[in-house]
Design an enzyme around this catalytic site. Sequence first.
Site, mmCIF file in Angstrom:
data_model
loop_
_atom_site.group_PDB
_atom_site.id
_atom_site.type_symbol
_atom_site.label_atom_id
_atom_site.label_comp_id
_atom_site.label_asym_id
_atom_site.label_seq_id
_atom_site.Cartn_x
_atom_site.Cartn_y
_atom_site.Cartn_z
ATOM 1 N N ASP A 100 0.822 -1.207 0.000
ATOM 2 C CA ASP A 100 0.000 0.000 0.000
ATOM 3 C C ASP A 100 0.861 1.265 0.000
ATOM 4 O O ASP A 100 1.446 1.608 1.026
ATOM 5 C CB ASP A 100 -0.884 -0.048 1.252
ATOM 6 N N SER A 103 0.042 4.234 2.767
ATOM 7 C CA SER A 103 0.280 4.174 4.206
ATOM 8 C C SER A 103 1.716 3.693 4.411
ATOM 9 O O SER A 103 2.386 3.304 3.449
ATOM 10 C CB SER A 103 -0.722 3.246 4.903
ATOM 11 N N ASN A 105 2.953 1.724 7.479
ATOM 12 C CA ASN A 105 3.220 0.715 8.513
ATOM 13 C C ASN A 105 3.003 -0.689 7.974
ATOM 14 O O ASN A 105 2.157 -0.907 7.114
ATOM 15 C CB ASN A 105 2.294 0.917 9.714
ATOM 16 N N TRP A 107 1.677 -4.313 9.230
ATOM 17 C CA TRP A 107 1.003 -5.013 10.328
ATOM 18 C C TRP A 107 0.303 -6.266 9.813
ATOM 19 O O TRP A 107 -0.076 -6.341 8.642
ATOM 20 C CB TRP A 107 0.006 -4.099 11.070
ATOM 21 N N TYR A 143 -9.058 3.712 10.823
ATOM 22 C CA TYR A 143 -9.687 3.938 9.538
ATOM 23 C C TYR A 143 -11.127 4.340 9.832
ATOM 24 O O TYR A 143 -12.019 3.509 9.794
ATOM 25 C CB TYR A 143 -9.657 2.672 8.686
ATOM 26 N N ASP A 283 -1.898 5.834 -4.988
ATOM 27 C CA ASP A 283 -2.216 4.946 -3.873
ATOM 28 C C ASP A 283 -2.605 3.565 -4.383
ATOM 29 O O ASP A 283 -3.731 3.363 -4.848
ATOM 30 C CB ASP A 283 -3.353 5.576 -3.054
ATOM 31 N N THR A 286 -5.890 1.584 -2.987
ATOM 32 C CA THR A 286 -7.227 2.083 -3.279
ATOM 33 C C THR A 286 -7.567 1.666 -4.694
ATOM 34 O O THR A 286 -6.736 1.820 -5.580
ATOM 35 C CB THR A 286 -7.247 3.628 -3.193
#
Length: 421
Positions: A100, A103, A105, A107, A143, A283, A286
């Site tokens: 992505d 963003s 991070n 996880w 989010y 992005d 998306t």
Amino acid sequence: MLKLMLLLYALVLAQAGAHLHRVPIYRQKNFVKTQDNIRAEVAFVRAKYGAVSAISTAAANSTTNTTNLPKEQLVNDVNMEYYGIITIGTPPQTFNVLFDTGSSNLWVPSIQCASPSCQDHMSFNPTLSTTYRYTNEMITLEYGSGGMSGFLGIDVINVSGLVVANQTFGLATTELNNTFVRDGFDGILGMGYASLAVDNVVPPFYNMLAQGLIANPVFSFYLARNGTSQQGGELIFGGSDPSLYKGSMTYADITQQNYWQFNMDSATLNGQVLCTNCAAIADTGTSLLVAPTDIYNKIKVVLGVNTDDTIDCSNTSNMPTFLFTIGGKVFGVPNSAYIISTDTGCILGVSGMESQFWILGDVFLGQYYSEFDLGKNRIGFASVSGMNYTTGGGASNRKQLRLLEFAALLAVFWKVLDYIN
Ligand SMILES: *[C@@H]1O[C@H](CO)[C@@H](O)[C@H](O)[C@H]1NC(C)=O
Ligand SMILES: *[C@@H]1O[C@H](CO)[C@@H](O)[C@H](O)[C@H]1NC(C)=O
Ligand SMILES: *[C@@H]1O[C@H](CO)[C@@H](O)[C@H](O)[C@H]1NC(C)=O
Ligand SMILES: *[C@@H]1O[C@H](CO)[C@@H](O)[C@H](O)[C@H]1NC(C)=O
Ligand SMILES: *[C@@H]1O[C@H](CO)[C@@H](O)[C@H](O)[C@H]1NC(C)=O
Ligand SMILES: *[C@@H]1O[C@H](CO)[C@@H](O)[C@H](O)[C@H]1NC(C)=O
Ligand SMILES: *[C@@H]1O[C@H](CO)[C@@H](O)[C@H](O)[C@H]1NC(C)=O
Ligand SMILES: *[C@@H]1O[C@H](CO)[C@@H](O)[C@H](O)[C@H]1NC(C)=O
């Protein structure tokens, strides 16, 4: 002589490929687009970018039954159609992650997570990894009305052979409000700038560079929007592959280093200039194309969209191509890319948001090869071989691709010959 040439040629090829690390990108299986989950994604994207109201104005004014929206809005199975495979820990535990660029991070779900969306995904068990290190730090990624919360851990991650030591990552113990139920991926691997990372965690790409795993601070994406195989494209670390695109990359400078934000010279639709010097971000997390609200309202008028964002399917073939001028070159997004036909009719893959920038999601990125250059702080786009203003990866495109590959080989031959002489 010929043998020597072939040998040299092989060496040149090996050298050229050596610095590129390829990660296959997969598409979600059994992927079904419905009008509800397009709307759900609109809500998700707005939440991701901190737009205040989570339900789109279009949906609020919709004539359709929106009773299910609050529940549906975060079930985000439209958003993330593309994902790749990484492993974490020793011995490796395998995860599907969304790569992505919106963003920063990394996880994945933790074994301790009891949320429904953790139950139907892979989760990480720290006690099974000999290289895992605990931290006391918590992490929350919001989010809108959903998201994840959990703690940070440190371990080795392996992204298609790029083995990153000491990567700090989030372990979700709660995934709120079913945000990620039904998603094809287990977690997210953020590829935005480090300044965007929650808790100041160093993103994986930065660690790859710091640990000398890749020579060039560049990665690139090819996202196939069409094709019969499950493989939906390729993420390449360390550069881009010229055999996958036509001509040269067209670059734009990054104007704000958090998202991959840049300025487009202009955007036009049906001869109408929608904006000039328009801020935009790329992005990969998306699927939609998102425009600032005032521009989106113009778009709806030009396209004759219904108030609930639906379009009469019988009237879509004449709809105009979006023309985005970036770095002096025109990048088109044809109606076949921005109109999504669903089980219950056609809907626009374009939405509006109270943001200062456009969001170029897969509707745009699926049409082009994109290069993210952290070293030179620029973003590049190029036409995918055999594709300009068209979707599709049909036989003729593949033939064209082969021809281009052949031409590239010939060029290498000439270079080798030059070198020998
Ligand atoms: C709904 O539509 C009305 C009339 O078309 C408009 O005045 C109003 O601002 C819209 N509401 C939202 C939330 O977009
Ligand atoms: C909307 O849908 C819900 C559940 O799907 C249903 O209970 C409700 O009666 C519907 N409302 C209208 C106005 O059709
Ligand atoms: C989950 O969604 C509900 C209803 O949409 C909302 O009231 C609640 O605040 C949300 N929970 C969190 C933690 O955001
Ligand atoms: C990393 O993953 C690749 C496959 O993607 C595998 O071939 C390699 O052995 C792995 N390396 C380590 C150190 O686990
Ligand atoms: C990872 O962390 C350990 C312990 O702090 C350290 O010994 C090692 O050098 C680090 N490895 C890399 C590649 O940074
Ligand atoms: C058909 O599309 C054209 C061009 O977008 C638009 O002007 C027209 O209003 C549409 N007609 C119907 C019946 O939706
Ligand atoms: C696509 O083709 C059009 C028309 O030939 C041209 O103007 C445009 O620059 C091309 N776009 C790219 C990215 O090559
Ligand atoms: C791919 O695109 C072509 C036209 O561009 C279309 O005919 C074909 O059905 C598409 N294939 C898939 C699998 O979507």
